[in-house]
Design a protein around this motif. Structure first.
Motif, PDB file in Angstrom:
ATOM      1  N   THR A  79       4.824  -5.501   0.265  1.00 36.35           N
ATOM      2  CA  THR A  79       4.747  -6.155  -1.031  1.00 36.35           C
ATOM      3  C   THR A  79       3.358  -6.023  -1.632  1.00 36.35           C
ATOM      4  O   THR A  79       2.374  -5.798  -0.931  1.00 36.35           O
ATOM      5  CB  THR A  79       5.078  -7.659  -0.915  1.00 36.35           C
ATOM      6  OG1 THR A  79       4.017  -8.321  -0.212  1.00 36.35           O
ATOM      7  CG2 THR A  79       6.379  -7.894  -0.189  1.00 36.35           C
ATOM      8  N   VAL A  80       3.300  -6.173  -2.958  1.00 33.47           N
ATOM      9  CA  VAL A  80       2.025  -6.288  -3.659  1.00 33.47           C
ATOM     10  C   VAL A  80       2.021  -7.637  -4.366  1.00 33.47           C
ATOM     11  O   VAL A  80       2.999  -8.007  -4.999  1.00 33.47           O
ATOM     12  CB  VAL A  80       1.816  -5.143  -4.675  1.00 33.47           C
ATOM     13  CG1 VAL A  80       1.552  -3.840  -3.956  1.00 33.47           C
ATOM     14  CG2 VAL A  80       3.000  -4.977  -5.614  1.00 33.47           C
ATOM     15  N   ASP A  81       0.947  -8.375  -4.208  1.00 31.74           N
ATOM     16  CA  ASP A  81       0.754  -9.692  -4.790  1.00 31.74           C
ATOM     17  C   ASP A  81       1.315 -10.778  -3.874  1.00 31.74           C
ATOM     18  O   ASP A  81       2.434 -10.692  -3.367  1.00 31.74           O
ATOM     19  CB  ASP A  81       1.401  -9.807  -6.171  1.00 31.74           C
ATOM     20  CG  ASP A  81       1.156 -11.150  -6.810  1.00 31.74           C
ATOM     21  OD1 ASP A  81       0.018 -11.382  -7.257  1.00 31.74           O
ATOM     22  OD2 ASP A  81       2.077 -11.980  -6.829  1.00 31.74           O
ATOM     23  N   VAL A  82       0.504 -11.818  -3.684  1.00 33.59           N
ATOM     24  CA  VAL A  82       0.867 -12.888  -2.758  1.00 33.59           C
ATOM     25  C   VAL A  82       2.087 -13.673  -3.237  1.00 33.59           C
ATOM     26  O   VAL A  82       2.871 -14.164  -2.428  1.00 33.59           O
ATOM     27  CB  VAL A  82      -0.341 -13.832  -2.525  1.00 33.59           C
ATOM     28  CG1 VAL A  82      -0.681 -14.631  -3.777  1.00 33.59           C
ATOM     29  CG2 VAL A  82      -0.101 -14.752  -1.335  1.00 33.59           C
ATOM     30  N   SER A  83       2.295 -13.789  -4.549  1.00 40.06           N
ATOM     31  CA  SER A  83       3.451 -14.541  -5.035  1.00 40.06           C
ATOM     32  C   SER A  83       4.754 -13.815  -4.709  1.00 40.06           C
ATOM     33  O   SER A  83       5.751 -14.456  -4.335  1.00 40.06           O
ATOM     34  CB  SER A  83       3.342 -14.800  -6.537  1.00 40.06           C
ATOM     35  OG  SER A  83       3.281 -13.601  -7.260  1.00 40.06           O
ATOM     36  N   ARG A  84       4.753 -12.486  -4.829  1.00 41.09           N
ATOM     37  CA  ARG A  84       5.951 -11.722  -4.439  1.00 41.09           C
ATOM     38  C   ARG A  84       6.185 -11.827  -2.938  1.00 41.09           C
ATOM     39  O   ARG A  84       7.326 -11.923  -2.476  1.00 41.09           O
ATOM     40  CB  ARG A  84       5.779 -10.253  -4.840  1.00 41.09           C
ATOM     41  CG  ARG A  84       5.832  -9.987  -6.342  1.00 41.09           C
ATOM     42  CD  ARG A  84       5.880  -8.489  -6.591  1.00 41.09           C
ATOM     43  NE  ARG A  84       5.990  -8.158  -7.998  1.00 41.09           N
ATOM     44  CZ  ARG A  84       5.026  -7.608  -8.718  1.00 41.09           C
ATOM     45  NH1 ARG A  84       3.858  -7.339  -8.152  1.00 41.09           N
ATOM     46  NH2 ARG A  84       5.203  -7.302  -9.993  1.00 41.09           N
ATOM     47  N   ILE A 253      -3.574  -9.425  -2.512  1.00 40.38           N
ATOM     48  CA  ILE A 253      -3.309  -8.550  -1.372  1.00 40.38           C
ATOM     49  C   ILE A 253      -2.084  -7.672  -1.576  1.00 40.38           C
ATOM     50  O   ILE A 253      -1.235  -7.946  -2.418  1.00 40.38           O
ATOM     51  CB  ILE A 253      -3.073  -9.374  -0.080  1.00 40.38           C
ATOM     52  CG1 ILE A 253      -1.911 -10.367  -0.268  1.00 40.38           C
ATOM     53  CG2 ILE A 253      -4.332 -10.070   0.363  1.00 40.38           C
ATOM     54  CD1 ILE A 253      -1.469 -11.073   1.003  1.00 40.38           C
ATOM     55  N   SER A 254      -2.025  -6.611  -0.809  1.00 41.18           N
ATOM     56  CA  SER A 254      -0.758  -5.976  -0.474  1.00 41.18           C
ATOM     57  C   SER A 254      -0.499  -6.358   0.977  1.00 41.18           C
ATOM     58  O   SER A 254      -1.444  -6.572   1.742  1.00 41.18           O
ATOM     59  CB  SER A 254      -0.829  -4.454  -0.634  1.00 41.18           C
ATOM     60  OG  SER A 254      -1.636  -3.880   0.371  1.00 41.18           O
ATOM     61  N   ALA A 255       0.755  -6.494   1.355  1.00 40.30           N
ATOM     62  CA  ALA A 255       1.054  -7.042   2.682  1.00 40.30           C
ATOM     63  C   ALA A 255       2.356  -6.479   3.241  1.00 40.30           C
ATOM     64  O   ALA A 255       3.116  -5.804   2.546  1.00 40.30           O
ATOM     65  CB  ALA A 255       1.133  -8.567   2.604  1.00 40.30           C
TER      66      ALA A 255
END
Length: 337
Positions: A79-84, A253-255
């Protein structure tokens, strides 16, 4: 002889099917486009022999995983972005992982305490300023962008875009809801135009003289500098890292996360470990002009050229829990209208 040939062909077919049945693979759902992760995937397959199948999902990853349930083929999400990311985690679509390699490679700030997600790269929420009309602003803060002295000088994309929601959520975590609402009202009052487009469009607006400052992710600076048509936009601005005198710059972040119903768990974990090693960290961060989370891996030469900065140490889980409140405040101040 005819029967022997038939038997021989059947044996080859059975052998081939058996080999394919036991071939290792990993199925990945990704918010990140294929071409950005292809070099890392190819390196992993070359090292391990494990095939990686990537499905690009721009939006709605959580909804898709929910809909597929136990039948989902996905073993790993990127994912990209902590909310996603937290949308997937909060819907109980991931599983915890206790893994020493990941814990050693990824600092505690950038992974879930229960092992439900692990960051791969970071990107700063920067403030861009006009080279011609402003100059470099090492002293800039997010807070001061709401000061009336910036009236008509600020451009942003939609306040409700995940990148701005995360920044607003970090402001709530730092200052509380009442302060953040007033801050948003100040930002809105200082806008030179209605929120529109993406982060790069705001930089173009600075070049075109529409505004003097904009909010944008740091990696877009690298994207523009690497694009013949957009390089002049980037050359018209300085990239500034806010709040260096206090808490530091907000980073996103990306995670990655192991899915709840992963059918190829062992292979997926091998890929996660690979993504946290030095080689993959450098490749992954360089592909999109981001910062590796592994402390001893340096960013690309282009990114290093922007200078070092202090990032906000606030755990991203604390930011994510304020995302819904951030959206409510953005609605209350009618930021995008």
């Amino acid at each position: 002889m005819h029967h022997k040939h038939l038997l021989s062909a059947a044996a080859v077919l059975v052998s081939s099917l058996s080999a394919n049945a036991f071939a290792e693979e990993v199925n990945v759902y990704s918010n990140r486009q294929d071409f950005l992760i292809a070099p890392i995937v190819e390196a992993f397959t070359k090292d391990t022999g494990i095939d990686v199948n990537v499905v690009f999902i721009k939006d709605g990853m959580g909804e898709r995983l929910e809909r597929e349930g136990r039948l989902s083929p996905a073993d790993l999400v990127l994912t990209v972005d902590v909310s996603r990311l937290m949308d997937v985690v909060d819907k109980d679509l991931t599983q915890p992982l206790d893994n020493k390699v990941l814990e050693e490679n990824i600092p505690a700030q950038y992974r879930d305490a229960d092992g439900r997600w692990f960051a791969l790269t970071t990107r700063a929420r920067a403030v861009y300023s006009s080279v011609e009309r402003v100059g470099k602003r090492d002293d800039i803060t997010y807070e001061e962008l709401a000061d009336p002295k910036y009236k008509g000088k600020l451009c942003t994309r939609s306040g409700k875009h995940p990148y701005n929601v995360a920044l607003t959520a970090s402001m709530i975590a730092e200052h509380g809801s009442e302060y953040t609402k007033t801050w948003l009202e100040g930002l809105k009052a200082n806008l030179a135009q209605k929120p529109q487009g993406g982060d790069r469009d705001q930089v173009k607006a600075i070049k075109d003289g529409v505004c003097d400052y904009s909010l944008g992710n740091s990696y877009y600076y690298g994207v523009m500098l690497s694009n013949d048509k957009q390089r002049e936009w980037a050359e018209a601005v300085h990239i500034n890292f806010p709040n260096q005198a206090d808490r530091g710059t907000h980073v996103n972040i990306s995670a990655m996360a192991l899915t709840k119903h992963a059918k190829n768990k062992d292979a997926a974990v091998k890929l996660m470990e690979f993504l946290s090693n030095d080689q993959a960290q450098h490749l992954y961060a360089s592909a999109n002009h981001e910062y590796p989370v592994k402390p001893d891996v340096e960013p690309s030469e282009l990114v290093k050229g922007w200078g070092e900065f202090k990032s906000d140490t606030l755990p991203l889980t604390d930011v994510a829990k304020h995302a819904k409140e951030a959206l409510q405040l953005l609605d209350e101040v009618q930021y995008d209208l």
